[in-house]
Write an enzyme that holds these catalytic residues in place. Structure first.
Site, PDB file in Angstrom:
ATOM      1  CG  HIS A   5       3.512  -3.006   9.224  1.00 46.34           C
ATOM      2  ND1 HIS A   5       2.503  -3.841   8.795  1.00 46.34           N
ATOM      3  CD2 HIS A   5       4.024  -2.437   8.105  1.00 46.34           C
ATOM      4  CE1 HIS A   5       2.408  -3.787   7.474  1.00 46.34           C
ATOM      5  NE2 HIS A   5       3.328  -2.946   7.026  1.00 46.34           N
ATOM      6  CB  VAL A  14      -0.933   0.018   1.226  1.00 47.67           C
ATOM      7  CG1 VAL A  14      -1.793   1.277   1.203  1.00 47.67           C
ATOM      8  CG2 VAL A  14      -1.821  -1.235   1.253  1.00 47.67           C
ATOM      9  CG  HIS A  29       1.565   1.454   6.070  1.00 42.57           C
ATOM     10  ND1 HIS A  29       1.640   1.727   4.715  1.00 42.57           N
ATOM     11  CD2 HIS A  29       1.840   0.134   6.206  1.00 42.57           C
ATOM     12  CE1 HIS A  29       1.931   0.609   4.068  1.00 42.57           C
ATOM     13  NE2 HIS A  29       2.060  -0.371   4.942  1.00 42.57           N
TER      14      HIS A  29
HETATM   15  P1  5GP Z   1       2.601  -3.070   3.422  1.00 38.27           P
HETATM   16  O1  5GP Z   1       2.667  -4.400   2.736  1.00 38.27           O
HETATM   17  O2  5GP Z   1       2.301  -1.964   2.434  1.00 38.27           O
HETATM   18  O3  5GP Z   1       3.786  -2.766   4.278  1.00 38.27           O
HETATM   19  O4  5GP Z   1       1.390  -3.162   4.435  1.00 38.27           O
HETATM   20  C1  5GP Z   1       0.068  -3.020   4.042  1.00 38.27           C
HETATM   21  C2  5GP Z   1      -0.768  -3.636   5.112  1.00 38.27           C
HETATM   22  O5  5GP Z   1      -2.100  -3.230   4.907  1.00 38.27           O
HETATM   23  C3  5GP Z   1      -0.774  -5.174   5.098  1.00 38.27           C
HETATM   24  O6  5GP Z   1      -0.291  -5.666   6.351  1.00 38.27           O
HETATM   25  C4  5GP Z   1      -2.220  -5.536   4.851  1.00 38.27           C
HETATM   26  O7  5GP Z   1      -2.647  -6.670   5.571  1.00 38.27           O
HETATM   27  C5  5GP Z   1      -2.952  -4.281   5.286  1.00 38.27           C
HETATM   28  N1  5GP Z   1      -4.205  -4.053   4.603  1.00 38.27           N
HETATM   29  C6  5GP Z   1      -4.445  -4.182   3.265  1.00 38.27           C
HETATM   30  N2  5GP Z   1      -5.712  -3.848   2.981  1.00 38.27           N
HETATM   31  C7  5GP Z   1      -6.293  -3.498   4.164  1.00 38.27           C
HETATM   32  C8  5GP Z   1      -7.603  -3.052   4.511  1.00 38.27           C
HETATM   33  O8  5GP Z   1      -8.501  -2.893   3.684  1.00 38.27           O
HETATM   34  N3  5GP Z   1      -7.821  -2.798   5.829  1.00 38.27           N
HETATM   35  C9  5GP Z   1      -6.858  -2.956   6.778  1.00 38.27           C
HETATM   36  N4  5GP Z   1      -7.192  -2.668   8.046  1.00 38.27           N
HETATM   37  N5  5GP Z   1      -5.615  -3.360   6.481  1.00 38.27           N
HETATM   38  C10 5GP Z   1      -5.329  -3.627   5.182  1.00 38.27           C
END
Ligand code: 5GP
Length: 121
Positions: free
Chosen positions: A109, A103, A107
């Site tokens: 985590h 995404v 953000h």
């Molecule tokens: P990234 O992979 O970009 O570091 O983290 C994106 C995070 O967003 C992932 O851990 C994924 O599970 C979470 N995520 C994706 N779509 C949604 C959503 O619609 N709602 C929520 N609450 N989390 C999401």
């Protein structure tokens, strides 16, 4: 030198959550950021702390973002403490697709509640 993703007029997933266009379990909100539970948690506590300013990646931050980035770090710590894991938690920022980012709206985590191995995969 990495180039940022192509600019888009479309809202990011997290902008839609901030605007309440997509539901999420919100655990924190203030003027600068929102904290939501991850939809696919990797640990008993897995919260995403998201700045309301939609910068795509951490590497897109500019000097003017210094206070915002500090706010996120301090708020993440407060959230980990509020969740009962102030002594043992992990903050992760995936920067770029090859680092696991899916995404493209910055953000943090916040992960806690189970033993966390090092190095991560
Ligand atoms: P990234 O992979 O970009 O570091 O983290 C994106 C995070 O967003 C992932 O851990 C994924 O599970 C979470 N995520 C994706 N779509 C949604 C959503 O619609 N709602 C929520 N609450 N989390 C999401």
């Amino acid at each position: 030198m990495s180039s940022p993703p192509a600019p888009s007029a479309a809202k990011t997933l997290f902008e839609k959550i901030i605007a309440r266009e997509i539901p999420a379990t919100i655990v924190h909100e203030d003027d600068l950021c929102i904290g939501i539970r991850d939809i696919n948690p990797t640990a008993p506590v897995h919260i995403l702390l998201i700045p309301k300013k939609p910068m795509p990646r951490l590497c897109d931050a500019v000097p003017e973002d210094q206070a915002l980035l500090g706010h996120l770090m301090l708020k993440a710590t407060a959230i980990a403490e509020a969740e009962g894991y102030g002594d043992a938690y992990r903050l992760v920022v995936n920067n770029g697709a090859a680092a696991g980012q899916s995404v493209f709206h910055l953000h943090l985590h916040i992960i806690a509640g189970r033993p966390l191995k090092w190095p991560p995969g």
